[in-house]
Every structure is written in C-alpha cells, then in structure tokens.
Design a protein around this motif. Sequence first.
Motif, mmCIF file in Angstrom:
data_model
loop_
_atom_site.group_PDB
_atom_site.id
_atom_site.type_symbol
_atom_site.label_atom_id
_atom_site.label_comp_id
_atom_site.label_asym_id
_atom_site.label_seq_id
_atom_site.Cartn_x
_atom_site.Cartn_y
_atom_site.Cartn_z
ATOM 1 N N LYS A 162 0.802 -1.222 0.000
ATOM 2 C CA LYS A 162 0.000 0.000 0.000
ATOM 3 C C LYS A 162 0.839 1.279 0.000
ATOM 4 C CE LYS A 162 -0.527 -0.263 5.052
ATOM 5 N NZ LYS A 162 -1.506 -0.394 6.158
ATOM 6 N N VAL A 163 2.122 1.191 0.359
ATOM 7 C CA VAL A 163 2.956 2.394 0.383
ATOM 8 C C VAL A 163 3.943 2.450 -0.779
ATOM 9 C CG1 VAL A 163 2.778 2.655 2.876
ATOM 10 C CG2 VAL A 163 4.685 1.354 1.915
ATOM 11 N N HIS A 164 3.973 1.442 -1.640
ATOM 12 C CA HIS A 164 4.954 1.407 -2.728
ATOM 13 C C HIS A 164 4.942 2.670 -3.567
ATOM 14 C CE1 HIS A 164 5.696 -3.234 -2.971
ATOM 15 N NE2 HIS A 164 5.939 -2.727 -1.777
ATOM 16 N N VAL A 165 3.745 3.109 -3.962
ATOM 17 C CA VAL A 165 3.630 4.250 -4.863
ATOM 18 C C VAL A 165 4.169 5.528 -4.225
ATOM 19 C CG1 VAL A 165 1.296 4.864 -4.115
ATOM 20 C CG2 VAL A 165 2.049 5.455 -6.426
ATOM 21 N N TYR A 166 4.209 5.591 -2.891
ATOM 22 C CA TYR A 166 4.642 6.807 -2.202
ATOM 23 C C TYR A 166 6.124 6.815 -1.861
ATOM 24 C CZ TYR A 166 -0.412 7.125 -1.503
ATOM 25 O OH TYR A 166 -1.768 7.168 -1.697
ATOM 26 N N ILE A 167 6.765 5.647 -1.817
ATOM 27 C CA ILE A 167 8.136 5.591 -1.296
ATOM 28 C C ILE A 167 9.166 5.144 -2.327
ATOM 29 C CG2 ILE A 167 7.307 5.154 1.048
ATOM 30 C CD1 ILE A 167 8.110 2.216 0.674
ATOM 31 N N ARG A 168 8.756 4.921 -3.571
ATOM 32 C CA ARG A 168 9.732 4.448 -4.554
ATOM 33 C C ARG A 168 10.491 5.582 -5.240
ATOM 34 N NH1 ARG A 168 5.342 1.982 -8.834
ATOM 35 N NH2 ARG A 168 4.436 3.958 -9.553
ATOM 36 N N SER A 169 10.092 6.816 -5.008
ATOM 37 C CA SER A 169 10.774 7.948 -5.640
ATOM 38 C C SER A 169 10.715 9.163 -4.726
ATOM 39 C CB SER A 169 10.126 8.290 -6.986
ATOM 40 O OG SER A 169 8.887 8.957 -6.789
ATOM 41 N N THR A 170 11.431 10.196 -5.103
ATOM 42 C CA THR A 170 11.419 11.463 -4.359
ATOM 43 C C THR A 170 10.514 12.488 -5.024
ATOM 44 O OG1 THR A 170 13.375 12.200 -5.588
ATOM 45 C CG2 THR A 170 13.757 11.128 -3.467
ATOM 46 N N ASN A 171 9.526 12.039 -5.786
ATOM 47 C CA ASN A 171 8.653 12.956 -6.517
ATOM 48 C C ASN A 171 7.957 13.956 -5.601
ATOM 49 O OD1 ASN A 171 9.333 11.864 -8.945
ATOM 50 N ND2 ASN A 171 7.376 10.853 -9.332
ATOM 51 N N SER A 172 7.498 13.503 -4.440
ATOM 52 C CA SER A 172 6.807 14.411 -3.521
ATOM 53 C C SER A 172 7.729 15.534 -3.059
ATOM 54 C CB SER A 172 6.283 13.628 -2.314
ATOM 55 O OG SER A 172 7.351 13.024 -1.599
ATOM 56 N N LEU A 173 8.989 15.204 -2.799
ATOM 57 C CA LEU A 173 9.951 16.213 -2.376
ATOM 58 C C LEU A 173 10.327 17.125 -3.533
ATOM 59 C CD1 LEU A 173 11.680 17.439 -0.223
ATOM 60 C CD2 LEU A 173 13.310 15.574 -0.479
ATOM 61 N N GLU A 174 10.384 16.576 -4.742
ATOM 62 C CA GLU A 174 10.658 17.396 -5.928
ATOM 63 C C GLU A 174 9.572 18.454 -6.109
ATOM 64 O OE1 GLU A 174 13.228 17.355 -7.921
ATOM 65 O OE2 GLU A 174 14.269 15.550 -7.226
ATOM 66 N N ARG A 175 8.308 18.073 -5.890
ATOM 67 C CA ARG A 175 7.215 19.033 -6.018
ATOM 68 C C ARG A 175 7.330 20.132 -4.965
ATOM 69 N NH1 ARG A 175 4.337 14.231 -7.316
ATOM 70 N NH2 ARG A 175 3.732 13.918 -5.134
ATOM 71 N N LEU A 176 7.737 19.766 -3.765
ATOM 72 C CA LEU A 176 7.939 20.767 -2.727
ATOM 73 C C LEU A 176 9.064 21.719 -3.107
ATOM 74 C CD1 LEU A 176 7.226 21.771 0.123
ATOM 75 C CD2 LEU A 176 8.889 20.127 1.022
ATOM 76 N N ASN A 177 10.136 21.173 -3.671
ATOM 77 C CA ASN A 177 11.249 22.017 -4.127
ATOM 78 C C ASN A 177 10.809 23.006 -5.191
ATOM 79 O OD1 ASN A 177 12.999 20.763 -2.394
ATOM 80 N ND2 ASN A 177 13.949 19.456 -3.940
ATOM 81 N N GLN A 178 9.893 22.583 -6.067
ATOM 82 C CA GLN A 178 9.378 23.483 -7.097
ATOM 83 C C GLN A 178 8.660 24.679 -6.484
ATOM 84 O OE1 GLN A 178 6.962 21.136 -9.747
ATOM 85 N NE2 GLN A 178 8.683 19.924 -10.478
ATOM 86 N N GLU A 179 7.927 24.451 -5.390
ATOM 87 C CA GLU A 179 7.250 25.555 -4.718
ATOM 88 C C GLU A 179 8.255 26.506 -4.080
ATOM 89 O OE1 GLU A 179 4.019 26.365 -4.761
ATOM 90 O OE2 GLU A 179 3.912 24.766 -6.246
ATOM 91 N N LEU A 180 9.326 25.956 -3.536
ATOM 92 C CA LEU A 180 10.386 26.803 -2.993
ATOM 93 C C LEU A 180 11.041 27.610 -4.103
ATOM 94 C CD1 LEU A 180 12.074 24.312 -0.495
ATOM 95 C CD2 LEU A 180 10.574 26.213 0.078
ATOM 96 N N ARG A 181 11.250 26.980 -5.255
ATOM 97 C CA ARG A 181 11.845 27.665 -6.397
ATOM 98 C C ARG A 181 10.973 28.824 -6.865
ATOM 99 N NH1 ARG A 181 17.091 27.103 -6.686
ATOM 100 N NH2 ARG A 181 17.805 24.956 -6.972
ATOM 101 N N ARG A 182 9.672 28.656 -6.777
ATOM 102 C CA ARG A 182 8.753 29.699 -7.231
ATOM 103 C C ARG A 182 8.978 30.986 -6.457
ATOM 104 N NH1 ARG A 182 3.505 31.145 -6.017
ATOM 105 N NH2 ARG A 182 3.359 29.545 -4.398
#
Length: 389
Positions: free
Chosen positions: A330-350
């Motif tokens: 049930k957690v595979h889709v959330y923990i196999r990549s850093t996509n969630s953190l990348e999206r947060l970085n994009q908001e910081l970049r903005r």
Amino acid sequence: MSQLQLNLNLDELKDYVMNSDLLSIYKAMIVLVLNEYMEKERDEHLNVSPYERSDQRQDFRNGYYERELMTHIGSLQLKVPRTRNGEFSTDVFEKYKRCDQAFTLTMLEMVVQGVSTRNVDTVVRQMCGETVSKSFVSTLTAKLDPVVQQWTNRPLNTEYYPYIFVDAMYIKVRENRKVVSKAVYIATAIHEKGKRDILGMKVSHEESYEAWKEFFQELKGRGLQTPRLIISDAHAGLKKAVQKEFIGTSWQRCTVHFKKNLIQGMPKKNIGEIKNELKHIFDVDTPEKARQLKEDFVKRYNDHPKLQTVINKLEDGFDDAIQYMNEPLKVHVYIRSTNSLERLNQELRRRERVIRIFPNSQSAYRLLGAVLMDYAEVYHKKRRLVDTL
C-alpha cells in the motif's frame, strides 16, 4: 467561529476591473474580501446584524480605522471595524501567512543592502513606500526569525517516521561581496499515522558527505528515530552519510532518477520496446518478480554492443532501486521515488526565483523555512495517504 457569509460590493469591484491594471484588480479583490470578512466578524462579535434591535446585543459599532497589511502583491489599506468598548479584535492580521512576511522581509533586506536585482527595488517601493530603513527591517526580523527557528528546532521524538525523503537544492547568496552557491538540505517524511510531514532544513555550503552527516546528526539530536527506509538520489556523500548515521536503515534509490539515468545511456533510435522492458522491471510488486525481469533483460541484451554500459549500471544499482518492494504494498507508490519532495522544491523555487540572489544566508533560511512551515500545516490538514503503518 461559525462560517462567515460574505456579500461583496460587485459594483465597486466592477469599477476596479474596468479601470485598473491586473495587479490593482487583484489587490482590490483581496481588500474587498478582507474588509467584508472583518465586517462579518464584528457582526458575530456583537451578536446582531446592522440596524437590528436585540436583547442579545453585546456591544455597539463605533466606525472604522485604517490599517496597512503588507503582502507579496503589495501594501493593502484595510478598514478595520471598531466597537464602543474596544473588545472586538479581528483575526485577519493573525492569519497573514509567515511566508508572505518572510518574502517581504527578504526583499526589504535587498534594498537596504543595495543588492536588489531586476525590478525588486521597484516592487519593494510599491509595497512599502519610498524609504526603507535598517531599523524597520530589524524590527520585522526580530518578530519572524524566532518563529522559524522554533519550528526548525522542534522535537521529533513525538512521532515515528518509518520513511524519510532527503534532497538538496542550490540557491545563490551574497557572501563577502561575492555571489556564491549554497546548498539547502531538506528532509520530509511519512509518519506512522500515514501522513506526510516536513522534518527540517539546513542552509550550508556545497553538497558533501560532511554536510549531510551534520544534517542527519541535527535531526537525530532533535529526537529522530532510525527509519526503515531513506529515499534519495544517488549522491555518493549522501549515501555514505546514511550508512554512517542510520545503522540498520535501508537506502532506496529514487526509481525515477535511476530509470532516467539508464535511459540516457541508451541509443537514441529504435529502442522503444527496450525502454518499455526496462521500465517494466520496476512496475512489479515483489523483489523476486523484479529480479527475474532484470535477469531476463540482461540475458536478452547482454550481447547488444550499445547496451553494455546500461546493463552494467542496472546490475550495480538494481538492489538499491527495489528496496521499497520489501515494504507493504500500500505504500509502494509513495516511497519508490522522491517525486513528492521534488514538487515541494518546485514551490520553494517559485519564491526563490523572484529574489534570485539572497542578501545573506539567514535571509534564505528565513524565507524557505517560513514556506516549509506553511506546507507542513497543509500536510497536517490533508487526509492520510494510507492507514496506520
């Protein structure tokens, strides 16, 4: 407090729209909404509507006074309602976001220190008038810095975080009359109750083993317990620091970065089917299935002269890229990549793009920390990603 119903003056808004530029329209809309919100707040405090007679009345209206609210779109002049005994107080100014305060303060610092870039100076003067003093900047700093500092140093021993995501982004900062690059280290997590959280950040020099080690030690010093899995890119210093500071923790290499790295080493023509086979290795749900697909891929293309480098990289990084498959499905889709953190970085970049060059490291720490605080609150209000882990 009950939900407030707002009745905006649409004729006034229409006049602004027809006779103003886009920024003025935006500001006018916000002023109308906030003024109406405060009006309804006063009605609720008094327990009566305008011109209503009632034995339940708590106080009487006593006009308005003007107060300025500085935001990232400019200075807003608001009409704050008053009551006769002075006990009414609006919560509009308390709800003013920390990240907007930090954004304004960073721009002010740039003007005071004479390091403004592009049109920052013009924007600041529109927001704050013609003069900005060092004492004014110091006053704002004294109010905001302790809030960010307290959040970034809060204890982490009240929750257990089985899955931690880490990454670094680079910003430009003025230091000793030069513009230098600084690394911003960020850690997010999924805690055992199934929600995302932001653990902390650090502004330091270049991304290195020593810097990552210090960042992890700071998190542990705040009470962070050893996680089951740390997810990141394949920076050598980061990986070494994970192995040093978190004995018994598995390291998950971001599958998105890993697949991109493999595909970049492939020929450019006639490899659509090969790409799909490679991606499919990581689409299964158990390590055994993934390993079998990997072995099949290697066997099939081992003699391909242009895929030797790709196969070697796949063999070297495979085990690190499938660690998430040892965790609950049930957690595979959330923990196999850093996509969630990348999206947060994009908001910081903005936010960071507007500043472009921070006047000092503390200014960067304040602004990025304030933005992260707001996003942490958003995470807390969202539904769980999964049930309790």
